[in-house]
Design a protein around this motif. Structure first.
Motif, PDB file in Angstrom:
ATOM      1  N   GLU A   1       0.811  -1.221   0.000  1.00 10.74           N
ATOM      2  CA  GLU A   1       0.000   0.000   0.000  1.00 10.74           C
ATOM      3  C   GLU A   1       0.844   1.272   0.000  1.00 10.74           C
ATOM      4  O   GLU A   1       0.300   2.372   0.057  1.00 10.74           O
ATOM      5  CB  GLU A   1      -0.919   0.005   1.222  1.00 10.74           C
ATOM      6  CG  GLU A   1      -1.924  -1.112   1.226  1.00 10.74           C
ATOM      7  CD  GLU A   1      -2.760  -1.138   2.492  1.00 10.74           C
ATOM      8  OE1 GLU A   1      -2.507  -0.305   3.392  1.00 10.74           O
ATOM      9  OE2 GLU A   1      -3.650  -1.992   2.577  1.00 10.74           O
ATOM     10  N   HIS A   2       2.169   1.117  -0.038  1.00 12.51           N
ATOM     11  CA  HIS A   2       3.071   2.270   0.043  1.00 12.51           C
ATOM     12  C   HIS A   2       4.080   2.228  -1.092  1.00 12.51           C
ATOM     13  O   HIS A   2       4.401   1.164  -1.626  1.00 12.51           O
ATOM     14  CB  HIS A   2       3.808   2.272   1.388  1.00 12.51           C
ATOM     15  CG  HIS A   2       2.874   2.302   2.562  1.00 12.51           C
ATOM     16  ND1 HIS A   2       2.333   3.472   3.033  1.00 12.51           N
ATOM     17  CD2 HIS A   2       2.377   1.312   3.341  1.00 12.51           C
ATOM     18  CE1 HIS A   2       1.546   3.202   4.064  1.00 12.51           C
ATOM     19  NE2 HIS A   2       1.553   1.893   4.267  1.00 12.51           N
ATOM     20  N   ASP A   3       4.620   3.425  -1.417  1.00 12.46           N
ATOM     21  CA  ASP A   3       5.669   3.472  -2.432  1.00 12.46           C
ATOM     22  C   ASP A   3       7.009   3.129  -1.796  1.00 12.46           C
ATOM     23  O   ASP A   3       7.129   2.998  -0.576  1.00 12.46           O
ATOM     24  CB  ASP A   3       5.705   4.837  -3.123  1.00 12.46           C
ATOM     25  CG  ASP A   3       5.969   5.991  -2.175  1.00 12.46           C
ATOM     26  OD1 ASP A   3       6.150   5.749  -0.967  1.00 12.46           O
ATOM     27  OD2 ASP A   3       6.010   7.133  -2.639  1.00 12.46           O
ATOM     28  N   VAL A   4       8.039   2.962  -2.625  1.00 15.81           N
ATOM     29  CA  VAL A   4       9.353   2.516  -2.161  1.00 15.81           C
ATOM     30  C   VAL A   4       9.942   3.444  -1.099  1.00 15.81           C
ATOM     31  O   VAL A   4      10.387   2.968  -0.049  1.00 15.81           O
ATOM     32  CB  VAL A   4      10.324   2.325  -3.350  1.00 15.81           C
ATOM     33  CG1 VAL A   4      11.734   2.040  -2.865  1.00 15.81           C
ATOM     34  CG2 VAL A   4       9.826   1.200  -4.253  1.00 15.81           C
ATOM     35  N   PRO A   5       9.968   4.766  -1.282  1.00 12.92           N
ATOM     36  CA  PRO A   5      10.541   5.630  -0.240  1.00 12.92           C
ATOM     37  C   PRO A   5       9.827   5.502   1.106  1.00 12.92           C
ATOM     38  O   PRO A   5      10.464   5.543   2.159  1.00 12.92           O
ATOM     39  CB  PRO A   5      10.397   7.038  -0.811  1.00 12.92           C
ATOM     40  CG  PRO A   5      10.339   6.854  -2.284  1.00 12.92           C
ATOM     41  CD  PRO A   5       9.641   5.552  -2.489  1.00 12.92           C
ATOM     42  N   ALA A   6       8.509   5.300   1.089  1.00 12.70           N
ATOM     43  CA  ALA A   6       7.769   5.163   2.342  1.00 12.70           C
ATOM     44  C   ALA A   6       8.125   3.861   3.055  1.00 12.70           C
ATOM     45  O   ALA A   6       8.264   3.835   4.279  1.00 12.70           O
ATOM     46  CB  ALA A   6       6.270   5.217   2.073  1.00 12.70           C
ATOM     47  N   VAL A   7       8.311   2.791   2.295  1.00 10.24           N
ATOM     48  CA  VAL A   7       8.690   1.506   2.901  1.00 10.24           C
ATOM     49  C   VAL A   7      10.095   1.596   3.474  1.00 10.24           C
ATOM     50  O   VAL A   7      10.354   1.132   4.595  1.00 10.24           O
ATOM     51  CB  VAL A   7       8.586   0.356   1.875  1.00 10.24           C
ATOM     52  CG1 VAL A   7       9.077  -0.951   2.477  1.00 10.24           C
ATOM     53  CG2 VAL A   7       7.150   0.201   1.387  1.00 10.24           C
ATOM     54  N   LEU A   8      11.015   2.210   2.749  1.00  9.46           N
ATOM     55  CA  LEU A   8      12.389   2.357   3.246  1.00  9.46           C
ATOM     56  C   LEU A   8      12.427   3.238   4.494  1.00  9.46           C
ATOM     57  O   LEU A   8      13.190   2.963   5.432  1.00  9.46           O
ATOM     58  CB  LEU A   8      13.293   2.921   2.152  1.00  9.46           C
ATOM     59  CG  LEU A   8      13.459   2.022   0.921  1.00  9.46           C
ATOM     60  CD1 LEU A   8      14.333   2.697  -0.115  1.00  9.46           C
ATOM     61  CD2 LEU A   8      13.999   0.656   1.296  1.00  9.46           C
TER      62      LEU A   8
END
Length: 89
Positions: free
Chosen positions: A50-57
């Protein structure tokens, strides 16, 4: 040689920008509070799909090792984004 302002936490030296994360990883010394004792409800569980890559990182920067492993497993079973799987390795 430049003089770095290292911080020592429990005998381990950290850069100032890593000190907050190191303190957060320390084991609790007292009894568990209500927030720690109760498991997360499904609505509170972080879903990497449910999140983009920067948010997951960014989430990995705050998560403990068990939560990071859980999110990585969910990512591998879901979108399987190479950037996320390699960044946490």
């Amino acid at each position: 040689m430049p003089a770095h302002k290292m911080l020592t936490i429990d005998g381990i030296r950290y850069r100032p920008e890593d000190a907050a994360r190191a303190r957060a990883r320390q084991a609790p010394t007292g009894p568990l509070g209500m927030a720690q004792a109760e498991p997360r409800t499904p609505a509170e569980v972080f879903d990497p799909s449910e999140h983009d890559v920067p948010a997951v990182l960014a989430y990995f920067a705050e998560a403990d090792e068990d939560e990071t492993a859980r999110v990585l497993a969910a990512e591998a079973a879901g979108k399987n984004r190479k950037t996320i799987l390699e960044a946490a390795a």
